[in-house]
Scaffold this motif. Sequence first.
Motif, PDB file in Angstrom:
ATOM      1  N   UNK A  38       0.825  -1.206   0.000  1.00  0.00           N
ATOM      2  CA  UNK A  38       0.000   0.000   0.000  1.00  0.00           C
ATOM      3  C   UNK A  38       0.866   1.266   0.000  1.00  0.00           C
ATOM      4  N   UNK A  39       1.898   1.278   0.810  1.00  0.00           N
ATOM      5  CA  UNK A  39       2.791   2.438   0.872  1.00  0.00           C
ATOM      6  C   UNK A  39       3.481   2.672  -0.464  1.00  0.00           C
ATOM      7  N   UNK A  40       3.991   1.621  -1.061  1.00  0.00           N
ATOM      8  CA  UNK A  40       4.646   1.761  -2.363  1.00  0.00           C
ATOM      9  C   UNK A  40       3.661   2.233  -3.420  1.00  0.00           C
ATOM     10  N   UNK A  41       2.459   1.691  -3.390  1.00  0.00           N
ATOM     11  CA  UNK A  41       1.445   2.060  -4.380  1.00  0.00           C
ATOM     12  C   UNK A  41       1.092   3.537  -4.292  1.00  0.00           C
ATOM     13  N   UNK A  42       1.024   4.076  -3.077  1.00  0.00           N
ATOM     14  CA  UNK A  42       0.596   5.464  -2.909  1.00  0.00           C
ATOM     15  C   UNK A  42       1.741   6.462  -3.058  1.00  0.00           C
ATOM     16  N   UNK A  43       2.930   6.130  -2.535  1.00  0.00           N
ATOM     17  CA  UNK A  43       3.986   7.129  -2.447  1.00  0.00           C
ATOM     18  C   UNK A  43       5.086   6.999  -3.490  1.00  0.00           C
ATOM     19  N   UNK A  44       5.182   5.898  -4.231  1.00  0.00           N
ATOM     20  CA  UNK A  44       6.350   5.712  -5.084  1.00  0.00           C
ATOM     21  C   UNK A  44       6.444   6.748  -6.202  1.00  0.00           C
ATOM     22  N   UNK A  45       5.322   7.302  -6.640  1.00  0.00           N
ATOM     23  CA  UNK A  45       5.387   8.313  -7.707  1.00  0.00           C
ATOM     24  C   UNK A  45       5.880   9.658  -7.186  1.00  0.00           C
ATOM     25  N   UNK A  46       5.665   9.930  -5.878  1.00  0.00           N
ATOM     26  CA  UNK A  46       6.080  11.204  -5.272  1.00  0.00           C
ATOM     27  C   UNK A  46       7.287  11.007  -4.352  1.00  0.00           C
ATOM     28  N   UNK A  47       7.175  10.073  -3.440  1.00  0.00           N
ATOM     29  CA  UNK A  47       8.199   9.760  -2.441  1.00  0.00           C
ATOM     30  C   UNK A  47       8.804  11.027  -1.847  1.00  0.00           C
ATOM     31  N   UNK A  48       7.991  11.835  -1.186  1.00  0.00           N
ATOM     32  CA  UNK A  48       8.468  13.131  -0.670  1.00  0.00           C
ATOM     33  C   UNK A  48       9.412  12.956   0.517  1.00  0.00           C
ATOM     34  N   UNK A  49      10.141  14.027   0.802  1.00  0.00           N
ATOM     35  CA  UNK A  49      11.031  14.034   1.967  1.00  0.00           C
ATOM     36  C   UNK A  49      10.193  14.043   3.235  1.00  0.00           C
ATOM     37  N   UNK A  50      10.738  13.371   4.279  1.00  0.00           N
ATOM     38  CA  UNK A  50       9.969  13.262   5.511  1.00  0.00           C
ATOM     39  C   UNK A  50      10.798  13.809   6.666  1.00  0.00           C
ATOM     40  N   UNK A  51      11.396  12.986   7.460  1.00  0.00           N
ATOM     41  CA  UNK A  51      12.169  13.419   8.620  1.00  0.00           C
ATOM     42  C   UNK A  51      13.654  13.210   8.372  1.00  0.00           C
ATOM     43  N   UNK A  52      14.449  14.196   8.787  1.00  0.00           N
ATOM     44  CA  UNK A  52      15.894  14.071   8.686  1.00  0.00           C
ATOM     45  C   UNK A  52      16.380  13.967   7.252  1.00  0.00           C
ATOM     46  N   UNK A  53      15.644  14.507   6.313  1.00  0.00           N
ATOM     47  CA  UNK A  53      16.043  14.464   4.917  1.00  0.00           C
ATOM     48  C   UNK A  53      15.737  13.161   4.223  1.00  0.00           C
ATOM     49  N   UNK A  54      15.242  12.161   4.947  1.00  0.00           N
ATOM     50  CA  UNK A  54      14.879  10.890   4.339  1.00  0.00           C
ATOM     51  C   UNK A  54      13.525  11.008   3.642  1.00  0.00           C
ATOM     52  N   UNK A  55      13.389  10.247   2.568  1.00  0.00           N
ATOM     53  CA  UNK A  55      12.064  10.170   1.958  1.00  0.00           C
ATOM     54  C   UNK A  55      11.170   9.323   2.860  1.00  0.00           C
ATOM     55  N   UNK A  56       9.894   9.440   2.655  1.00  0.00           N
ATOM     56  CA  UNK A  56       8.958   8.728   3.530  1.00  0.00           C
ATOM     57  C   UNK A  56       9.095   7.213   3.373  1.00  0.00           C
ATOM     58  N   UNK A  57       9.392   6.752   2.140  1.00  0.00           N
ATOM     59  CA  UNK A  57       9.568   5.307   1.931  1.00  0.00           C
ATOM     60  C   UNK A  57      10.858   4.814   2.574  1.00  0.00           C
ATOM     61  N   UNK A  58      11.919   5.671   2.544  1.00  0.00           N
ATOM     62  CA  UNK A  58      13.160   5.301   3.229  1.00  0.00           C
ATOM     63  C   UNK A  58      12.961   5.266   4.739  1.00  0.00           C
ATOM     64  N   UNK A  59      12.207   6.234   5.257  1.00  0.00           N
ATOM     65  CA  UNK A  59      11.995   6.316   6.703  1.00  0.00           C
ATOM     66  C   UNK A  59      11.317   5.050   7.227  1.00  0.00           C
ATOM     67  N   UNK A  60      10.329   4.572   6.501  1.00  0.00           N
ATOM     68  CA  UNK A  60       9.612   3.370   6.941  1.00  0.00           C
ATOM     69  C   UNK A  60      10.275   2.074   6.472  1.00  0.00           C
ATOM     70  N   UNK A  61      11.401   2.191   5.755  1.00  0.00           N
ATOM     71  CA  UNK A  61      12.170   1.008   5.385  1.00  0.00           C
ATOM     72  C   UNK A  61      11.546   0.155   4.298  1.00  0.00           C
ATOM     73  N   UNK A  62      10.771   0.784   3.396  1.00  0.00           N
ATOM     74  CA  UNK A  62      10.128   0.011   2.332  1.00  0.00           C
ATOM     75  C   UNK A  62      10.588   0.454   0.942  1.00  0.00           C
ATOM     76  N   UNK A  63      11.488   1.391   0.872  1.00  0.00           N
ATOM     77  CA  UNK A  63      11.945   1.885  -0.427  1.00  0.00           C
ATOM     78  C   UNK A  63      12.675   0.781  -1.183  1.00  0.00           C
ATOM     79  N   UNK A  64      12.549   0.811  -2.504  1.00  0.00           N
ATOM     80  CA  UNK A  64      13.263  -0.137  -3.350  1.00  0.00           C
ATOM     81  C   UNK A  64      12.591  -1.485  -3.510  1.00  0.00           C
ATOM     82  N   UNK A  65      11.474  -1.695  -2.831  1.00  0.00           N
ATOM     83  CA  UNK A  65      10.769  -2.967  -2.945  1.00  0.00           C
ATOM     84  C   UNK A  65       9.752  -2.921  -4.086  1.00  0.00           C
ATOM     85  N   UNK A  66       9.305  -4.087  -4.485  1.00  0.00           N
ATOM     86  CA  UNK A  66       8.318  -4.197  -5.559  1.00  0.00           C
ATOM     87  C   UNK A  66       6.938  -4.431  -4.933  1.00  0.00           C
ATOM     88  N   UNK A  67       5.987  -3.558  -5.253  1.00  0.00           N
ATOM     89  CA  UNK A  67       4.665  -3.665  -4.627  1.00  0.00           C
ATOM     90  C   UNK A  67       3.928  -4.933  -5.049  1.00  0.00           C
TER      91      UNK A  67
END
Length: 500
Positions: free
Chosen positions: A441-470
């Motif tokens: 769900x996170x990849x489906x919603x945020x992968x097109x934008x993947x905005x910055x979140x906390x500490x300069x990390x993107x939101x997908x990086x922050x939650x540890x799901x970046x780079x995965x295949x939905x």
Amino acid sequence: MLLYTAELKRPMSEPLSQKKAAVEDLLDKLALTSCRSVKIGNPLEKGISGGQAKRTNIGIALITNPRVLFLDEPTSGLDSFTSNEVMTAVKGLTHGGVTIVATIHSPTAYAFSLFDSLTMLIRGKVVYFGQTGPAATDYITNLHNQHGDSLLGPNPQQPEAGAASAKLNPAEWMVDLFTQADREGRGAAYADAYNASSLKQENVKATDALAQMCPDLPTSVQAELVTRHETVTPWWWGLKTLVKYRTTRNYSDGAFLGARIGEKLLTGLLILTLYIGIGDDFAPDNYINMTAVLFMWVTMPAYGAASYVPAIVLERSLFTRERNDGLYRVVTYLAAKMFDELAINLIVSVVIAAAAFYAIQLQGSFLLFWLIYFFTLAVGIVLAYFIAALSPSMDVANAALPTYVSTLLFFGGFLITFDKMPPWWKWYSYINPLRYAWTAMMLNHFESQNPSFLGGETILDYYGVAGQNKWHNLGYVVAFFVFFLVCAWAALRFKQHQKR
């Protein structure tokens, strides 16, 4: 019920018209015509009477035209009138060539008179086998005259003292006498007396004579006795029959539909109205809201699985009886249950997912959004079946299921991120279906934008799901469905809760 059983236990090659004719014949013989359209009922819903239920059970056993019918206490729990009614129907079956062997406790005098022969046991040992009526009481009287105190014991119930009882209800008199003998430790003496009696010798001679008359069973009878398969009909015919009778009944039952549709409509409406229109707002102060709605979307189906527990627990006695009777295999039963649930959820999930996806204005693929919702529901269903099949009671199942689901919430990646989980608990997140559903769900919603979140990390990086295949994560959810489906089958197949 009788026609349903006939379709599962009589040969497929037999036309339906003949099966219906056999059912009509049984309804007439068992005096069930007047209640043919009445529901059998259950502990929560009144149906046919106790006597009609007993006769229906007998009819289920007779639908295959057996040569011998074994009945275990056919009058237990019935009043004297209903007991006589049931036993009269049973006696009538013997005129059609069926041999009836029944255990019966405290029969009425009339019911006892219907039996042709009687076997009485004390702790598994035969103390009498012969005709009913005066022949039985005379045998016991003669025993007492011959053996005296060795049988009567210190506080005898003399046949003379119970003469009135013996005449009014010989069965009751004999049961009382033998029960007293058993309690006083004299049961073995009665068994020894029978083994040494002339009656026993006569029975042995009669048995040997019958055996000599038919040294070998006819070929047709041998063919009937050969068990080639677990059921008479193949699994697909059983599935078709279960869908024909049970699914159509369930889909016309408001209670069945309400428990499965109402909860989803309510939670879907709640999520829709609470988060409406926030899906396209990628402002930093809205990230938590969006991740929360995605997490709740995959969590609610898991908690909703509790509504599927009764489908297994309340049907356990029926399932056990029908399975032991060879109506269907476990895989057939489970496939029919899954068809019941998934067919209706397929439609409901599309409607609810479409309403939520477009009202909240979520991003990404609607197909993936719906498939995650549907398969999360499916995982919840088979998980509920698995736990219900393992649990000895409804109370245990209702406690175990939400407890397990609650543990999954902590390891889904939202309440605590994957990289912050202690190493001794991180393994649990890998066997958590909610982890993969929420990641998709996170990849489906945020992968097109993947905005910055906390500490300069993107939101997908922050939650540890970046780079995965939905889509791969969807595949993992499907794998959990298959795993719990196999577990549910194994629990239904091998876990025995009823000893009789």
